[in-house]
Design a protein around this motif. Structure first.
Motif, PDB file in Angstrom:
ATOM      1  N   GLN A  80       2.675   1.809  -3.228  1.00  0.00           N
ATOM      2  CA  GLN A  80       1.793   2.371  -4.272  1.00  0.00           C
ATOM      3  C   GLN A  80       1.573   3.865  -4.039  1.00  0.00           C
ATOM      4  O   GLN A  80       1.616   4.667  -4.963  1.00  0.00           O
ATOM      5  N   LYS A 106      -8.843   1.779  -2.500  1.00  0.00           N
ATOM      6  CA  LYS A 106      -8.804   0.309  -2.425  1.00  0.00           C
ATOM      7  C   LYS A 106      -8.573  -0.134  -0.986  1.00  0.00           C
ATOM      8  O   LYS A 106      -9.183  -1.068  -0.492  1.00  0.00           O
ATOM      9  N   ARG A 107      -7.673   0.575  -0.290  1.00  0.00           N
ATOM     10  CA  ARG A 107      -7.405   0.238   1.107  1.00  0.00           C
ATOM     11  C   ARG A 107      -8.654   0.449   1.965  1.00  0.00           C
ATOM     12  O   ARG A 107      -9.004  -0.363   2.801  1.00  0.00           O
ATOM     13  N   GLY A 124     -11.105  -2.294   1.191  1.00  0.00           N
ATOM     14  CA  GLY A 124     -10.612  -3.555   1.756  1.00  0.00           C
ATOM     15  C   GLY A 124     -10.784  -3.582   3.262  1.00  0.00           C
ATOM     16  O   GLY A 124     -11.156  -4.609   3.848  1.00  0.00           O
ATOM     17  N   LEU A 181       0.025   8.587   6.913  1.00  0.00           N
ATOM     18  CA  LEU A 181      -0.549   8.841   5.593  1.00  0.00           C
ATOM     19  C   LEU A 181      -0.270  10.268   5.117  1.00  0.00           C
ATOM     20  O   LEU A 181       0.061  10.497   3.952  1.00  0.00           O
ATOM     21  N   ALA A 222      -5.167   3.760  -4.820  1.00  0.00           N
ATOM     22  CA  ALA A 222      -4.565   2.940  -3.749  1.00  0.00           C
ATOM     23  C   ALA A 222      -5.272   3.206  -2.417  1.00  0.00           C
ATOM     24  O   ALA A 222      -5.583   2.267  -1.661  1.00  0.00           O
ATOM     25  N   ILE A 223      -5.567   4.468  -2.118  1.00  0.00           N
ATOM     26  CA  ILE A 223      -6.216   4.807  -0.850  1.00  0.00           C
ATOM     27  C   ILE A 223      -7.669   4.301  -0.846  1.00  0.00           C
ATOM     28  O   ILE A 223      -8.135   3.740   0.149  1.00  0.00           O
ATOM     29  N   PHE A 266       0.830  -1.203   0.000  1.00  0.00           N
ATOM     30  CA  PHE A 266       0.000   0.000   0.000  1.00  0.00           C
ATOM     31  C   PHE A 266       0.872   1.263   0.000  1.00  0.00           C
ATOM     32  O   PHE A 266       0.691   2.154  -0.833  1.00  0.00           O
ATOM     33  N   PHE A 267       1.841   1.309   0.911  1.00  0.00           N
ATOM     34  CA  PHE A 267       2.678   2.512   0.988  1.00  0.00           C
ATOM     35  C   PHE A 267       3.594   2.643  -0.240  1.00  0.00           C
ATOM     36  O   PHE A 267       3.917   3.763  -0.647  1.00  0.00           O
ATOM     37  N   VAL A 318      -2.550   7.268  -6.720  1.00  0.00           N
ATOM     38  CA  VAL A 318      -2.566   7.406  -5.265  1.00  0.00           C
ATOM     39  C   VAL A 318      -4.005   7.299  -4.758  1.00  0.00           C
ATOM     40  O   VAL A 318      -4.289   6.582  -3.786  1.00  0.00           O
TER      41      VAL A 318
END
Lengths: 262, 286
Positions: A110, B13-14, B17, B89, B10-11, A107-108, B7
């Protein structure tokens, strides 16, 4: 190990942080040169974490300015450029507990838009020795492993500067030894600022010491300079953190001279 | 420089999830389907009407969403702040707007999945009769657009506290304001007072550069608006804020009419509130 001719990588110019009536950091000025492992020493509540948050751009100083790798973290675009070259381990190593270390690192990677993600992950997994827990939820890991996953996250982009807020907090003696060894190895090429209130840590890993007490700078020099005369590091720490005003004032005066020299 | 969708993806998706990897997420989704199912078919009069549509659900859907959406969004910021991961973050090479959009799209994704499961209601209607596909499409578009607006309300609410319960209550109150604004004059008045208080606070914070005394400004703004409303100084006070009610803009979708103005209304709320979230996130720099 740095030399006094090495360029300054981290510079704080009279930074203060005020929360309402409470002044967490009072006009702090210091510089860390390239290739130095600097210990940011001070008792709990001295303002170490607040200062580190300002260095990373998470918080803005109420007054004064910060420069890391020549960038001002207070300016949005500049902070982003800096963040690409900066590794940060915040206090207590916060992590997403529902993820596995592998997922977290992916994650980081990406978010950081790293090119060769698998290669970067393999490197930090080796460096921080987290192979055996790579696919276990972070929430189920011991404090020591969580701290190592936090370190792996900080190292992911192979940064030039590392800011580590109490990296050995909560670790057992064996793990502390491993983390200190890793910091010493990394310190060969990188500039590292690590906060601690443990004197043995200062002796074990640091080239220079920046000591703060109640938000004010009380010492800035080498470990040898901190150990003044026949005094042990512990005696000096007590003198600077809780000693008489005279002691604190004299240390500050010597620090001011040093800051001017920088 | 523009925003980076890698970016944001990705955020998002996290976020998605994290929600779907948690049993509580599935409990909420099940409750949502059960609540909308009950709203559609278990109300008195559904069979007596002898129509294969979701008219009965349309009446209660905004009220269901004002509780369901804040339950999805309550943890988006609250959890990050409670665990301290926001520090991690926000010290990455990302812009605040990318983080906010990632989180917004993640939460909207959860709602969209819930709505996807709720398409089962159309299957039930198809078993009972012959529902109009165009009407169903516009109705579900309406449901989704209400979610688009409410997710942004919940996201903003989640920024106010590191306590998820507080974030849920603030979010539900915010959504309730929009739900009830057009339904009764008293509700329009209350929403108007709340909006004026909020706007006064934001202007104060923007001008001052910090949040000191913002609470007093909010109370002062609210009281002033209350005086204007109750004394009739501004006669159209209730009517003006009544225009903001969700019901007025959602109604057409349930009738099979998609008006551009209604679509703009829902998207507009989302754009304004996502911007406000980014503004709030920037507070750490003050």
């Amino acid at each position: 190990m740095s030399t006094s001719s090495a360029p300054v990588t981290i510079r704080a110019n009279a930074i203060s942080k005020v929360y309402g009536d409470f002044v967490a950091v009072h006009g702090l000025s210091f510089a860390v040169r390239k290739g130095t492992v600097a210990a940011f020493l001070g008792p709990n509540g001295a303002g170490k974490s607040t200062t580190m948050k300002m260095l990373t751009g998470y918080l803005a100083p109420s007054s004064g300015s910060v420069e890391v790798l020549g960038k001002d973290p207070g300016v949005a675009e500049s902070r982003i450029e800096l963040a690409r070259r900066l590794g940060y381990l915040p206090e207590n190593g916060p992590l997403y507990l529902d993820m596995t270390p592998r997922e977290l690192l992916e994650f980081f990677a990406q978010v950081r838009k790293l090119g060769e993600i698998d290669k970067a992950i393999d490197r930090v997994v080796q460096q921080c020795a987290i192979q055996e827990v790579l696919h276990k939820p972070i929430g189920k890991l011991s404090k020591g492993f969580r701290q190592r996953v936090g370190m792996a996250q900080a190292l992911l982009s192979d940064p030039d500067v590392l800011i580590l807020d109490e990296p050995t907090s909560g670790l057992d003696p064996l793990q502390i030894r491993e983390v200190r060894k890793l910091i010493r190895e990394l310190g060969q090429q990188k500039t590292i600022l690590l906060s601690t209130h443990i004197l043995q840590e200062v002796e074990a890993v640091a080239d220079t010491v920046i000591m703060v007490h109640e938000g004010r700078l009380v010492f800035d020099g080498t470990v040898a300079e901190l150990r003044e005369g026949d005094q042990t590091l512990e005696q000096r720490f007590y003198a600077l953190a809780g000693g008489s005003q005279e002691t604190t004032a004299s240390a500050t005066a010597s620090t001011t001279k040093k800051a001017k020299a920088n | 420089m523009g925003i980076d969708w890698t970016v944001i993806r990705a955020i998002a998706k996290r976020e998605l999830g994290s929600y779907l990897g948690n049993p509580a997420g599935y409990v909420f989704l099940t409750l949502f389907i059960a609540a909308t199912g009950a709203g559609a078919f278990l109300q008195p009069g559904f069979f007596a009407r002898n129509l294969a549509d979701l008219a009965l659900l349309n009446k209660v859907m905004p009220a269901i969403l004002m509780l369901f959406v804040p339950a999805v969004t309550m943890n988006v910021w609250a959890e990050e702040r409670r665990r301290g991961t926001d520090e991690l973050l926000l010290t990455m090479p990302v812009r605040d707007i990318e983080v906010v959009l990632g989180k917004y799209l993640g939460a909207l994704g959860v709602y969209t999945i819930g709505l996807g499961f709720a398409l089962a209601h159309v299957g039930v209607l198809a078993q009972l009769g012959d529902p109009d596909s165009g009407l169903m499409a516009s109705t579900y578009l309406g449901y989704w657009l209400v979610g688009v607006a409410f997710v942004s309300v919940g996201l903003l609410a989640s920024m106010f506290s590191s306590n998820a319960t507080v974030a849920f209550i603030v979010g539900a109150v915010g959504c309730a304001g929009l739900v009830f604004a057009g339904s009764a004059p008293w509700a329009s008045g209350i929403v108007g007072c709340g909006l004026i208080a909020g706007a006064a606070t934001l202007i104060w914070v923007a001008v001052q550069g910090n949040a000191d005394s913002a609470g007093y400004v909010a109370v002062g703004g609210g009281v002033l608006a209350l005086i204007v409303w109750l004394t009739g100084t501004f006669e159209s006070f209730q009517d003006t804020f009544g225009l903001l009610g969700v019901e007025r803009h959602f109604y057409g979708f349930g009738e099979g009419i998609v008006r551009l103005g209604d679509v703009v209304y829902f998207l507009g709320i989302a754009v304004v509130l996502v911007y406000l979230c980014t503004f709030m996130l920037g507070r750490r720099h003050w």
